[in-house]
Structure formats: C-alpha cells, structure tokens
Design an enzyme around this catalytic site. Sequence first.
Site, PDB file in Angstrom:
ATOM      1  N   THR A 210      -0.603  15.264  -5.545  1.00  0.00           N
ATOM      2  CA  THR A 210       0.176  16.380  -6.091  1.00  0.00           C
ATOM      3  C   THR A 210      -0.682  17.411  -6.799  1.00  0.00           C
ATOM      4  O   THR A 210      -0.431  18.604  -6.695  1.00  0.00           O
ATOM      5  CB  THR A 210       1.212  15.813  -7.094  1.00  0.00           C
ATOM      6  OG1 THR A 210       1.992  14.834  -6.420  1.00  0.00           O
ATOM      7  CG2 THR A 210       2.124  16.896  -7.621  1.00  0.00           C
TER       8      THR A 210
ATOM      9  N   SER B  32      -1.562   9.852  -1.691  1.00  0.00           N
ATOM     10  CA  SER B  32      -2.317   8.619  -1.909  1.00  0.00           C
ATOM     11  C   SER B  32      -1.612   7.378  -1.380  1.00  0.00           C
ATOM     12  O   SER B  32      -2.209   6.307  -1.332  1.00  0.00           O
ATOM     13  CB  SER B  32      -2.681   8.453  -3.380  1.00  0.00           C
ATOM     14  OG  SER B  32      -1.579   8.025  -4.127  1.00  0.00           O
TER      15      SER B  32
HETATM   16  N1  ASP Z   1       2.783  10.796  -3.956  1.00  0.00           N
HETATM   17  C1  ASP Z   1       1.737  11.430  -4.709  1.00  0.00           C
HETATM   18  C2  ASP Z   1       0.433  10.722  -4.413  1.00  0.00           C
HETATM   19  O1  ASP Z   1       0.194   9.668  -4.914  1.00  0.00           O
HETATM   20  C3  ASP Z   1       2.059  11.403  -6.161  1.00  0.00           C
HETATM   21  C4  ASP Z   1       0.980  12.013  -7.024  1.00  0.00           C
HETATM   22  O2  ASP Z   1       0.130  12.739  -6.565  1.00  0.00           O
HETATM   23  O3  ASP Z   1       0.986  11.772  -8.223  1.00  0.00           O
HETATM   24  O4  ASP Z   1      -0.372  11.236  -3.664  1.00  0.00           O
END
Ligand code: ASP
Length: 343
Positions: A16, A61
């Site tokens: 994000t 991720s």
């Molecule tokens: N879904 C995102 C990720 O882990 C959440 C974040 O970036 O905090 O890539």
Amino acid sequence: MKQKRPKVLLIYTGGTIGMINDPNTGSLKPFDFKSLSLQIPELKNFNVELSSVSFKNPIDSSDMKPEIWVELAELIGLHYNSFDGFVVLHGSDTMSFTASALSFMLENLAKPVILTGSQLPIGTIRTDGKENLITAIEIAAAQEKGKPIITEVCIYFEYKLYRGNRTFKYNSEHFDAFKSPNYPHLAEAGVEIMYNKPAIAKASKGKLKLHTSLNNDIAVLHLFPGISKKITTTILQSKGLKAVVILTFGAGNATTKDWFIDELKTAIKKGIIIYNVTQCQQGRVVQGMYQTSSKLKQIGVIGGSDITFESAITKLMFLLGSKSATTQIKKALAGNLRGELSN
Ligand code: ASP
C-alpha cells in the site's frame, strides 16, 4: 573534516505505501520512485544520501514467496558494502514473514535492514506512510561513533522499531499494526528517537554470509478440540513432507489421545521434524510442564519456546534449505540463532 553523509538504499517491493492517487483517473497507482523527493519534500532536509531501487513488478505482499526473499537478500548482499543501511518498503500483510526470513538469510549482519510500509497509501492526506518512511530512513542512517546503531533486521511501524523476527501483524485497521509480545521494542520515535540499547543485538564481527537456499516442504497442523484423525493423518503423511509446525494450546499442550501421539511418532520415525509452537501470542512452549505435553517431548517433538509462527516457518525453510543433518536442524530449532526466541 566534513563528515560523510550516511548512504541508505531504499528498496520498494510493493504494498500500500507505494501507491499514490493518480489525479487524472482518481485511482491508486504505483509510486514513481524517481520523484521520491517531489512526493516527500522533507527528505531533502535529511543529511542522508538516498538511493532507491524498485522491483520491476511491485506486489501486494500476500503474493510474497521464498523466491522473492532470495531476490531481496541478494539485492542487499550486492549493495552491502556500498551502503550504510537499507530500508525495505513492503506490504504489511506478510512483512513479519519477510523480516523473519531475512534475519535467517543474512548471517553476520552488521548494518540496519529496516522494513516498513503503511496502512494508507503515501499519496493520501492522512497517510501513515510518510512518518513510517521518514523515520525508517533516519533509523537506517543512524550512527554512533561512525558505527550503525542498529545491526539487525527490524520492522518500523507507527513510532516503534521492533526486532523483525519477533513480530506479527495483529491489526488490519489501526496504524499500530504490529506487536512483539515476547521481546521489547528496540526504539520509540517521539520528539527524539529513543533507542532501547540493552535490547538491540550486538553487531556481528564476521563477514556477511548470504543463505539463499530455502525449502518449503512444510505443513502446519493447527490444533483444535475435536481435530480429526483422518485429516491429521492426511497432513502428516503428505508426500515429500519434511517438517510440520504444530500450533498447540497454552504452554505447548496437545491432546493425549493415543492415535494423535502415534501419528506424530510415526512421522518422527520417518525423519519428519515436528516443531511445537504455541497458539498463544505471549508466553512460551515448555514441553513437560503439563502431562499434555510430556508425551510430545518423549517422542522427540521439538519445543519452539516463544518463537512466533512467522519465525518458525521461515526458520524451518532456512534450516531445511541448509541441508544439515536432521539432528543439527533439531538442535538449531530448539536454540536461538538470530534473537528469534528466548531460551
Ligand atoms: N495488502 C497489502 C500488502 O500487504 C497491505 C499493506 O500494504 O499494508 O501488500
């Protein structure tokens, strides 16, 4: 003599934090790291020489995998002598797994590797990403008497610096997303960054050694009252299985039913490693404390003390990848390699 500015390499893997709002379309798109200082003008005031490299295909991720950990470790290895510290921008969902994996893969680390990210994209007004990124860079550049203050793999998130392999993501809504219940934080950012010196690992004296062979022939058996024999057997008899993390109750307890102990015993006899990790977020496995864990100890299950699930999985991948003898792997699992458990 003018002091040299510390050099920090920023590695963007995705998540994000690296999204900004495209004013033309209104949607989120990956950040252009070449214009980093345009997005975050505060960085210009830093006494840091900042370089950045971005993964060609940044990922959420949740798509993280051992191959990317290898890529990341090799990237750090390649630039290790040219930089004083590293900041890895990473999605928060699996950040604790990556931090744990890197801690095992980078043996004799003597420079800071700080992972950070954010819950809101850097381009949004209320983003937590700016503070996280700026302070992570400051920590990666921080030196005392010409030596880095931090010499381990850490996570910096919402004003706190943690030993990476002691953390887990516990909140998907709050900015304060990580916890390290079994090890104190290494620093706290307020008006100043206060380092918790006694908790920080001592710098290794040896040369950095990269371990890039990981083996993921691992299964997880999450215990619950009523777990079925049929399913347990299927897991333990999986083809190619080398190790199983059993997520146990309390201080490492499990059902004492004969069929359960017999299944584990058979697996251990076949050379499969069984690693006992507690479902509790705080406290540790003490095999033999209760009758419900003494059988596990007798048949050769390895107790994981207060290791996190994230660390247990990546430690197993690393040790299985090292191709050491099973007895040696078991010894390493019970002991402390990178500050991941207390014994
Ligand atoms: N879904 C995102 C990720 O882990 C959440 C974040 O970036 O905090 O890539």
